[in-house]
Scaffold this motif. Structure first.
Motif, short mmCIF file in Angstrom:
data_model
loop_
_atom_site.label_atom_id
_atom_site.label_comp_id
_atom_site.label_asym_id
_atom_site.label_seq_id
_atom_site.Cartn_x
_atom_site.Cartn_y
_atom_site.Cartn_z
N HIS A 113 0.83 -1.20 0.00
CA HIS A 113 0.00 0.00 0.00
C HIS A 113 0.87 1.25 0.00
N PRO A 114 0.33 2.37 -0.46
CA PRO A 114 1.02 3.64 -0.22
C PRO A 114 1.22 3.83 1.28
N ASP A 115 2.36 4.26 1.67
CA ASP A 115 2.91 4.50 3.02
C ASP A 115 3.82 3.37 3.49
N ASP A 116 3.61 2.13 2.97
CA ASP A 116 4.48 1.02 3.38
C ASP A 116 5.93 1.27 2.99
N GLU A 117 6.13 1.90 1.83
CA GLU A 117 7.50 2.16 1.39
C GLU A 117 8.24 3.06 2.39
N SER A 118 7.51 3.99 3.00
CA SER A 118 8.12 4.93 3.95
C SER A 118 8.23 4.33 5.34
N LEU A 119 7.20 3.62 5.78
CA LEU A 119 7.20 3.04 7.11
C LEU A 119 8.25 1.95 7.26
N LEU B 163 7.05 10.26 5.66
CA LEU B 163 5.96 9.86 6.55
C LEU B 163 4.92 10.97 6.67
N ARG B 164 5.37 12.20 6.76
CA ARG B 164 4.43 13.32 6.84
C ARG B 164 3.58 13.43 5.58
N ALA B 165 4.15 13.04 4.44
CA ALA B 165 3.39 13.10 3.19
C ALA B 165 2.16 12.20 3.25
N VAL C 244 15.77 12.57 8.15
CA VAL C 244 15.03 13.76 7.72
C VAL C 244 14.15 13.43 6.52
N ALA C 245 14.72 12.72 5.55
CA ALA C 245 13.96 12.33 4.37
C ALA C 245 12.84 11.36 4.73
N LYS C 246 13.13 10.40 5.62
CA LYS C 246 12.11 9.44 6.01
C LYS C 246 10.95 10.13 6.72
N LEU C 247 11.25 11.04 7.62
CA LEU C 247 10.19 11.75 8.33
C LEU C 247 9.38 12.63 7.38
#
Length: 278
Positions: free
Chosen positions: A15-21, A225-227, A219-222
């Motif tokens: 799902h969208p967000d899994d790549e960031s989490l 996540l905010r996106a 910083v990039a990961k956070l």
């Protein structure tokens, strides 16, 4: 002059967000170092719970527009992580978020988890043949925490990635999570409740083969996540940072991301997904 193609990393997420989490720091680290990073997302995340009250009518049981909204969130997250090659499995909207196990969404005719495994694996095989990654990342057989779409992502990746040099499963470290959660307990200004012992999904450290230092890319990961603001809330105070999903349970932001090598040589892979590969 001999031109050498950059290393290629492909990640398969449900799902969208899994790549960031799960892998945001890893993606940012390798993208910043010149690796060609491809992210494949299998659904639009239509069944996700929505955090901001103002967006509640996007939900599957109302306007059913969350998937389209999350496409925009995903694009912003990919930009934050440095991803320029993103693909939806089978094309945008081909398969739908199945929801958690045992919910009515499991029976939707386009639900990813009930779709043809052979067709889905063939779609992923075509992407892999095009990208030619040396390393592929997805989830373990339990999908990290039992979500049907994560399990199906594991299944199709296992079927499709037979010729790549290495396949890794993204996991969370028991020791890193417990240490991070203990630190959260010393902060008296968090807006969410602390996790109960054993409440967060973790993997025993003895099973983990690879730890990727992402401390310089948090910083990039956070930012990524905010996106994903419909799904993730981020709290930060200087160097302190935590996040929560719609369940309101605080989770630590740790300094590394963790993997279990599922296929390929382990030589050199302890701190680098590409370590030891030609």
């Amino acid at each position: 002059m001999t031109l050498t193609a950059p290393p290629r990393l492909l990640l398969v997420h449900a799902h969208p967000d899994d790549e960031s989490l799960w892998t945001g720091g890893t993606i940012a680290r390798y993208a910043a170092s010149g690796v060609h990073v491809t992210v494949v997302t299998c659904t639009l995340g239509e069944e996700g719970e929505i955090i901001p009250p103002a967006l509640s009518e996007l939900a599957a049981g109302a306007a059913d527009q969350l998937g389209g909204y999350r496409v925009a969130e995903l694009r912003s997250a990919c930009a934050a992580l440095g991803v320029t090659d993103h693909r939806f499995l089978g094309g945008i909207g081909r398969w739908r978020d199945s929801g958690m196990a045992g919910v009515p969404a499991n029976d939707h005719p386009r639900a990813f988890a009930r779709g043809s495994l052979d067709e889905q694996a063939a779609e992923l095989s075509a992407i892999i043949a095009s990208v030619k990654p040396q390393v592929v990342v997805t989830y373990d057989a339990f999908g990290g925490y039992g979500h049907p779409d994560h399990i199906r992502a594991h299944e199709i990746t296992t079927a499709a990635a037979g010729d790549v040099d290495r396949v890794f499963h993204a996991v969370t470290s028991r020791s890193a999570t417990e240490t991070g959660a203990a630190a959260l307990a010393t902060w008296d200004d968090l807006p969410w409740r602390l996790p109960e012992p054993g409440e967060l999904p973790v993997t025993d450290d003895a099973e983990i083969t690879t730890a990727i230092d992402v401390s310089e890319h948090l910083v990039a990961k956070l930012r990524a996540l905010r996106a994903h603001s419909t799904q993730v809330s981020v709290w930060q105070d200087g160097a302190r940072a935590a996040y929560a999903l719609s369940n309101g349970i605080a989770q630590p932001v740790v300094q590394a991301e963790y993997y279990v090598l599922a296929r390929g040589s382990a030589d050199g892979a302890g701190a680098d997904l590409f370590g030891g590969l030609d």
